[in-house]
Write a protein that holds these residues in place. Structure first.
Motif, PDB file in Angstrom:
ATOM      1  N   ASP A  14     -31.517   3.054  18.271  1.00  0.00           N
ATOM      2  CA  ASP A  14     -31.920   1.674  17.985  1.00  0.00           C
ATOM      3  C   ASP A  14     -32.508   1.548  16.589  1.00  0.00           C
ATOM      4  O   ASP A  14     -32.244   0.581  15.872  1.00  0.00           O
ATOM      5  N   LEU A  17     -29.698   1.789  14.105  1.00  0.00           N
ATOM      6  CA  LEU A  17     -28.938   0.550  14.088  1.00  0.00           C
ATOM      7  C   LEU A  17     -29.675  -0.521  13.294  1.00  0.00           C
ATOM      8  O   LEU A  17     -29.058  -1.275  12.516  1.00  0.00           O
ATOM      9  N   PHE A  52     -21.384   5.670  16.767  1.00  0.00           N
ATOM     10  CA  PHE A  52     -20.909   4.301  16.567  1.00  0.00           C
ATOM     11  C   PHE A  52     -19.393   4.193  16.363  1.00  0.00           C
ATOM     12  O   PHE A  52     -18.879   3.094  16.162  1.00  0.00           O
ATOM     13  N   GLU A  60     -20.123  -4.448  13.649  1.00  0.00           N
ATOM     14  CA  GLU A  60     -20.059  -5.429  14.727  1.00  0.00           C
ATOM     15  C   GLU A  60     -21.255  -5.306  15.657  1.00  0.00           C
ATOM     16  O   GLU A  60     -21.806  -6.319  16.117  1.00  0.00           O
ATOM     17  N   GLU A  61     -21.700  -4.080  15.913  1.00  0.00           N
ATOM     18  CA  GLU A  61     -22.892  -3.900  16.743  1.00  0.00           C
ATOM     19  C   GLU A  61     -24.133  -4.384  15.998  1.00  0.00           C
ATOM     20  O   GLU A  61     -25.048  -4.966  16.593  1.00  0.00           O
ATOM     21  N   GLU A  64     -24.288  -8.148  16.196  1.00  0.00           N
ATOM     22  CA  GLU A  64     -24.760  -8.579  17.513  1.00  0.00           C
ATOM     23  C   GLU A  64     -26.268  -8.371  17.632  1.00  0.00           C
ATOM     24  O   GLU A  64     -26.980  -9.231  18.169  1.00  0.00           O
TER      25      GLU A  64
END
Length: 205
Positions: A14, A17, A52, A60-61, A64
């Protein structure tokens, strides 16, 4: 003894990301390379691909995650029971706040993420366009409901007014990228809303 393939990742997914999202937000999709991402995320390239799959999948993640963490004002503004004027005011005011957050890149990832893109990034750009089109559709639906219920004059074209709103929404992001402050953007929102039609405004039926 060699560790098995099933060993847990040695990094916080997380957190990695979030770092990737901020880098994409700051530079856009095409300007960020895999090496840049791995460095920002504090991992090596193989770990990036293992976690990923690809740069596009990571982007794309990240988009989002951005929509969930920073774009909630959109659904909150347009998804409730407020009339169109109040909903649009909330949308634009929310954008002015979100696009000038301290310690975050200026502007909006969904708007700025792939403005000028390479042919290889066409699918990425289309995904962002689809998100922007969704916002436009929500705005148009709000406006049309007000026209149908008499809160706006019958001559108002919901599609045209929604286009105006989206142009202002996108313009706020571009202005923030150019250095406009939150006060600047909020003043622009007030000016933009002065053009909103009123129920008693004369027009052609």
């Amino acid at each position: 003894m060699t560790p098995g393939r099933g060993r847990p990742r040695s990094f916080d997914r997380d957190e990695a990301l979030e770092r990737a999202m901020v880098l994409f937000w700051e530079r856009g999709y095409d300007a960020v390379g895999t090496r840049d991402l791995a460095e920002a995320m504090g991992i090596v390239a193989p770990s990036l691909y293992n976690a990923f799959t690809s740069k596009q999948a990571l982007f794309e993640e990240a988009v989002e995650a951005y929509a969930q963490r920073y774009g909630g004002y959109i659904e909150e503004s347009l998804g409730g029971g407020a009339d169109a004027r109040r909903a649009v005011t909330a949308l634009l005011s929310g954008a002015a706040r979100q696009q000038t957050l301290p310690d975050r890149p200026a502007g909006c990832l969904i708007i700025n993420g792939a403005i000028n893109h390479s042919p290889a990034a066409a699918e990425v750009a289309e995904g962002l366009r689809a998100r922007r089109a969704h916002v436009a559709a929500l705005v148009e639906r709000k406006i049309q409901a007000d026209v149908d219920e008499g809160r706006l004059p019958r001559h108002v074209d919901a599609g045209h007014l929604a286009t105006y709103v989206v142009l202002v929404w996108q313009g706020l992001s571009l202005s923030a990228r150019d250095g406009a402050t939150r006060d600047d953007l909020e003043a622009a929102v007030r000016t933009a809303m002065n053009a909103w039609p009123h129920p008693d405004q004369p027009g052609q039926d």
